[in-house]
Scaffold this active site. Structure first.
Site, short mmCIF file in Angstrom:
data_model
loop_
_atom_site.label_atom_id
_atom_site.label_comp_id
_atom_site.label_asym_id
_atom_site.label_seq_id
_atom_site.Cartn_x
_atom_site.Cartn_y
_atom_site.Cartn_z
N GLN A 68 0.85 -1.19 0.00
CA GLN A 68 0.00 0.00 0.00
C GLN A 68 0.88 1.25 0.00
O GLN A 68 1.68 1.45 0.91
CB GLN A 68 -0.91 -0.01 1.24
N HIS B 86 -3.14 4.38 -1.55
CA HIS B 86 -3.96 4.74 -0.39
C HIS B 86 -4.68 6.05 -0.70
O HIS B 86 -4.12 7.12 -0.57
CB HIS B 86 -3.10 4.86 0.86
N TYR C 294 -5.80 10.94 4.21
CA TYR C 294 -4.40 11.16 3.87
C TYR C 294 -4.31 11.92 2.53
O TYR C 294 -5.32 12.30 1.97
CB TYR C 294 -3.64 9.82 3.86
N ARG D 68 -7.57 2.32 -2.66
CA ARG D 68 -8.49 2.30 -1.52
C ARG D 68 -9.12 3.69 -1.37
O ARG D 68 -8.41 4.70 -1.38
CB ARG D 68 -7.72 1.94 -0.24
N ARG E 171 -21.12 3.11 6.57
CA ARG E 171 -21.49 3.00 8.00
C ARG E 171 -20.31 3.32 8.93
O ARG E 171 -20.49 3.47 10.12
CB ARG E 171 -21.97 1.58 8.28
N ALA F 137 -14.97 -2.98 2.66
CA ALA F 137 -14.21 -3.08 3.90
C ALA F 137 -14.89 -2.33 5.02
O ALA F 137 -15.68 -1.41 4.78
CB ALA F 137 -12.81 -2.52 3.70
N GLY G 46 -15.95 -3.05 9.31
CA GLY G 46 -17.07 -3.46 10.13
C GLY G 46 -17.63 -4.82 9.77
O GLY G 46 -18.69 -5.20 10.25
N GLY H 285 -9.92 -6.16 8.74
CA GLY H 285 -8.80 -5.50 9.42
C GLY H 285 -8.56 -6.12 10.78
O GLY H 285 -7.71 -6.99 10.96
N ARG H 286 -9.38 -5.72 11.75
CA ARG H 286 -9.12 -6.11 13.15
C ARG H 286 -9.22 -7.61 13.38
O ARG H 286 -8.41 -8.18 14.10
CB ARG H 286 -10.08 -5.35 14.07
#
Ligand SMILES: Cc1cc2nc3c(=O)[nH]c(=O)nc-3n(C[C@H](O)[C@H](O)[C@H](O)COP(=O)(O)O)c2cc1C
Length: 328
Positions: A60, A137, A142, A189, A229, A257, A259, A280-281
């Site tokens: 990325q 990215h 950013y 992204r 969301r 991506a 949630g 992700g998490r």
């Protein structure tokens, strides 16, 4: 932040933000020279190790823009952006409180060309280091996102004002990178609906749709978009707004991506809302996430206190695999 396991036909790509010039840096990321000099070859063993395990590895390309301060910039210079307006908040979205943001230097048109060229060189070097492709990215407030969003971009030249003008820089970056390494190795992204790092837009539906349509002219591999969301990072809200218009407009692979869990990820694929779902998490906390999803096995919980912590390096490679969890 995804993985690929070819044996089980689960597609996952590893992807982590890499600063690529000294000015692209902010607090928790290493100073950005790794993709701009001979050191990019230092990536080779890392990339080889991912490939040996059957992974596909995209790099990325990340530029912080104004989400930075004098301390992280070469010679204590101001960070760069489309604007000279500073971020007022003292808290970075990653949670690193107290990160003071210095007023940025507004890039001239000539300097914008140089930054586009930096993206191009970084992409070339990433491929030389063995990466399978790059993800630009263009999300989360950013640099690339700063240009797109009308709450940040206050330019009056060809890089500001109208939607077309605000999207000019992101699309020129995409074109330069695709021309350099091949469009089939390029993803982007985007987060049109999010306002992380004080980067919101007054008409995110129009912005998202315009980008999805405009990207088609370059034939890039994928478009990876953060769900509406997740206006605030890591906080899921109820909303009727959907990514479907973008999904329908974009001709390549569409990745959603933020949630997601196993069930609504399967639902998104099943109902045609996406080609792929990024995690992700859950992936961070479960090194064997595809296997756990397949078995519908319990997941390790993630520990927010270790997110974005460079020192000590905990919470990235030390979560247990399923086998070791069951050995107890
Ligand atoms: C520790 C950590 C590091 C992250 N690093 C990046 C990154 O380098 N680039 C990026 O686009 N998103 C990054 N993210 C955001 C994730 O890609 C993702 O958008 C976020 O975790 C929400 O998705 P989730 O609900 O599946 O966790 C990071 C998230 C975490 C928790």
């Amino acid at each position: 932040m995804k993985h690929e396991n070819k044996q089980s036909n689960e597609h996952i790509i590893d992807c982590k933000a890499q600063c690529f010039t000294p000015s692209s840096t902010y607090s928790t990321l290493p100073k950005g020279t790794m993709l701009m000099c001979v050191k990019h070859n230092a990536w080779k063993p890392v990339v080889d190790a991912v490939h040996e395990k059957g992974g596909i590895f995209f790099c990325q390309l990340f530029h912080a823009g104004r989400v930075s301060n004098y301390d992280y910039q070469p010679n204590g210079q101001p960070p760069i952006s489309c604007t000279d307006k500073a971020i007022i908040s003292e808290v970075h979205i990653g949670g690193s409180g107290g990160a003071e943001f210095s007023p940025p230097h507004q890039l001239s048109v000539e300097e914008i060309s140089q930054v586009i060229n930096d993206f191009r060189i970084a992409a070339k070097n990433a491929i030389e280091a063995g990466f399978d492709g790059v993800e630009i990215h263009g999300a989360n407030g950013y640099l690339v996102d700063q240009f797109m969003k009308d709450q940040v971009n206050d330019r009056t030249d060809e890089y500001g004002g109208s939607l077309e003008n605000r999207c000019r820089f992101p699309l020129e970056v995409v074109k330069a990178v695709a021309d350099e390494i091949g469009a089939d190795k390029v993803g982007i992204r985007l987060s049109p609906f999010a306002d992380y790092n004080e980067s919101g837009d007054s008409n995110p539906d129009a912005l998202g749709l315009y980008m999805a349509q405009a990207l088609n002219q370059y034939g890039i591999l994928y478009c990876h978009v953060i769900e509406p969301r997740m206006i605030t990072q890591f906080e899921r809200i109820e909303t009727k707004t959907s990514l479907l218009p973008m999904r329908k407009a974009f001709g390549g692979t569409f990745i959603v991506a933020d949630g997601y869990n196993r069930d609504d990820g399967n639902e998104a694929i099943g109902n045609g809302g996406a080609d792929l779902v990024a995690f992700g998490r859950w992936l961070l906390a479960n090194p064997d996430l595809p296997k756990r999803f397949k078995l519908n096995a319990p997941l390790n919980k993630y520990d927010r206190s270790t997110f974005y912590t460079p020192d000590p390096v905990i919470g990235y490679t030390d979560y247990p695999f399923l086998e070791s969890t069951y050995q107890h």
